[in-house]
Motif scaffolding. Sequence first.
Motif, PDB file in Angstrom:
ATOM      1  N   ILE A 182       0.709  -1.311   0.208  1.00  0.00           N
ATOM      2  CA  ILE A 182       0.289  -0.072  -0.345  1.00  0.00           C
ATOM      3  C   ILE A 182       0.767   1.560  -0.324  1.00  0.00           C
ATOM      4  O   ILE A 182       1.689   1.536   1.100  1.00  0.00           O
ATOM      5  CB  ILE A 182      -0.512   0.251   1.192  1.00  0.00           C
ATOM      6  CG1 ILE A 182      -1.742  -1.239   1.261  1.00  0.00           C
ATOM      7  CG2 ILE A 182      -1.927   1.037   0.450  1.00  0.00           C
ATOM      8  CD1 ILE A 182      -2.599  -1.696   2.436  1.00  0.00           C
ATOM      9  N   SER A 183       0.772   1.582  -1.180  1.00  0.00           N
ATOM     10  CA  SER A 183       1.003   3.214  -1.358  1.00  0.00           C
ATOM     11  C   SER A 183       1.462   4.253  -0.231  1.00  0.00           C
ATOM     12  O   SER A 183       0.380   4.701  -0.156  1.00  0.00           O
ATOM     13  CB  SER A 183       1.753   3.675  -3.043  1.00  0.00           C
ATOM     14  OG  SER A 183       2.342   5.098  -2.750  1.00  0.00           O
ATOM     15  N   SER A 184       2.864   4.492   0.285  1.00  0.00           N
ATOM     16  CA  SER A 184       2.620   5.746   0.955  1.00  0.00           C
ATOM     17  C   SER A 184       2.671   7.175  -0.103  1.00  0.00           C
ATOM     18  O   SER A 184       3.289   8.481   0.092  1.00  0.00           O
ATOM     19  CB  SER A 184       2.882   5.938   2.325  1.00  0.00           C
ATOM     20  OG  SER A 184       2.478   5.402   2.758  1.00  0.00           O
ATOM     21  N   ASP A 185       3.375   6.809  -1.414  1.00  0.00           N
ATOM     22  CA  ASP A 185       4.375   8.318  -2.093  1.00  0.00           C
ATOM     23  C   ASP A 185       3.439   8.762  -2.831  1.00  0.00           C
ATOM     24  O   ASP A 185       2.167   8.775  -2.805  1.00  0.00           O
ATOM     25  CB  ASP A 185       4.637   6.804  -3.658  1.00  0.00           C
ATOM     26  CG  ASP A 185       5.278   5.917  -3.258  1.00  0.00           C
ATOM     27  OD1 ASP A 185       6.656   6.543  -2.627  1.00  0.00           O
ATOM     28  OD2 ASP A 185       5.633   4.600  -3.295  1.00  0.00           O
ATOM     29  N   HIS A 186       4.121  10.178  -3.222  1.00  0.00           N
ATOM     30  CA  HIS A 186       2.843  11.087  -3.647  1.00  0.00           C
ATOM     31  C   HIS A 186       2.785  11.315  -4.846  1.00  0.00           C
ATOM     32  O   HIS A 186       1.160  12.322  -5.557  1.00  0.00           O
ATOM     33  CB  HIS A 186       4.510  12.826  -3.322  1.00  0.00           C
ATOM     34  CG  HIS A 186       4.398  12.312  -1.705  1.00  0.00           C
ATOM     35  ND1 HIS A 186       3.947  12.890  -0.983  1.00  0.00           N
ATOM     36  CD2 HIS A 186       5.617  12.359  -1.654  1.00  0.00           C
ATOM     37  CE1 HIS A 186       4.192  12.853   0.461  1.00  0.00           C
ATOM     38  NE2 HIS A 186       5.825  12.722   0.433  1.00  0.00           N
ATOM     39  N   SER A 187       2.665   9.856  -5.810  1.00  0.00           N
ATOM     40  CA  SER A 187       2.416  10.653  -7.212  1.00  0.00           C
ATOM     41  C   SER A 187       2.409   8.567  -7.705  1.00  0.00           C
ATOM     42  O   SER A 187       3.671   7.852  -7.016  1.00  0.00           O
ATOM     43  CB  SER A 187       3.333  11.364  -8.083  1.00  0.00           C
ATOM     44  OG  SER A 187       4.858  10.454  -8.388  1.00  0.00           O
ATOM     45  N   ASP A 244       8.455   3.995  -9.155  1.00  0.00           N
ATOM     46  CA  ASP A 244      10.009   3.813  -9.533  1.00  0.00           C
ATOM     47  C   ASP A 244      10.292   3.389  -8.351  1.00  0.00           C
ATOM     48  O   ASP A 244      11.099   2.651  -8.449  1.00  0.00           O
ATOM     49  CB  ASP A 244       9.826   5.191  -9.204  1.00  0.00           C
ATOM     50  CG  ASP A 244       9.689   5.631 -11.109  1.00  0.00           C
ATOM     51  OD1 ASP A 244       9.941   5.385 -11.472  1.00  0.00           O
ATOM     52  OD2 ASP A 244      10.115   7.686 -10.700  1.00  0.00           O
ATOM     53  N   TYR A 245       9.751   3.548  -7.096  1.00  0.00           N
ATOM     54  CA  TYR A 245      10.024   2.833  -6.157  1.00  0.00           C
ATOM     55  C   TYR A 245       9.531   1.228  -6.367  1.00  0.00           C
ATOM     56  O   TYR A 245      10.199   0.244  -5.639  1.00  0.00           O
ATOM     57  CB  TYR A 245       9.503   3.208  -5.195  1.00  0.00           C
ATOM     58  CG  TYR A 245       9.739   2.515  -3.546  1.00  0.00           C
ATOM     59  CD1 TYR A 245      10.450   3.074  -2.721  1.00  0.00           C
ATOM     60  CD2 TYR A 245       8.693   1.455  -3.255  1.00  0.00           C
ATOM     61  CE1 TYR A 245      10.807   2.326  -1.714  1.00  0.00           C
ATOM     62  CE2 TYR A 245       9.326   1.155  -1.593  1.00  0.00           C
ATOM     63  CZ  TYR A 245      10.057   1.464  -1.155  1.00  0.00           C
ATOM     64  OH  TYR A 245      10.650   0.704  -0.418  1.00  0.00           O
ATOM     65  N   ILE A 297       5.802   5.296   8.278  1.00  0.00           N
ATOM     66  CA  ILE A 297       6.107   4.007   7.162  1.00  0.00           C
ATOM     67  C   ILE A 297       7.826   4.089   7.772  1.00  0.00           C
ATOM     68  O   ILE A 297       7.929   4.995   8.312  1.00  0.00           O
ATOM     69  CB  ILE A 297       5.408   4.290   5.516  1.00  0.00           C
ATOM     70  CG1 ILE A 297       6.129   5.517   5.703  1.00  0.00           C
ATOM     71  CG2 ILE A 297       4.309   4.463   5.312  1.00  0.00           C
ATOM     72  CD1 ILE A 297       6.107   6.238   4.700  1.00  0.00           C
ATOM     73  N   PRO A 298       8.306   2.850   7.036  1.00  0.00           N
ATOM     74  CA  PRO A 298       7.110   1.566   6.595  1.00  0.00           C
ATOM     75  C   PRO A 298       6.636   0.972   7.447  1.00  0.00           C
ATOM     76  O   PRO A 298       7.206   0.915   8.866  1.00  0.00           O
ATOM     77  CB  PRO A 298       8.142   0.422   5.985  1.00  0.00           C
ATOM     78  CG  PRO A 298       9.904   0.876   7.351  1.00  0.00           C
ATOM     79  CD  PRO A 298       9.565   2.272   6.703  1.00  0.00           C
TER      80      PRO A 298
END
Length: 112
Positions: free
Chosen positions: A26-31, A37-38, A68-69
């Motif tokens: 479950i991503s917490s990336d901004h985009s 990429d991650y 996170i993580p």
Amino acid sequence: TPVLCDFYTELLEETEPPAPCEVVFISSDHSAEERVDYMHAMHGDWLALPFHDPYKHDLKKKYNITAIPKLVIVKQTGEVITDKGRKQIRDKGLSCFRNWLAGADIFQNFSS
């Protein structure tokens, strides 16, 4: 994340039979681009919710994800076995998986 990747690979590829587990990222990336990429750079062949899936907010709330993580180990029913998966993998390696399975069986016996 690299430690979890190695752990997951060992469970599925180096144990007989392969361990009955799955990682759901479950991503917490901004985009969405940052997430892609991650994922390509840092982890294995895990399931993942689509980046804009609103269910990820429900899951973060349900499992009290405030930093996170975080690795929460759950049964197929969604019941928590442990919310300290990251620490347990780091401290105990593959042996923690046996504890999780035992915990899942114990919880199953109580809920029957």
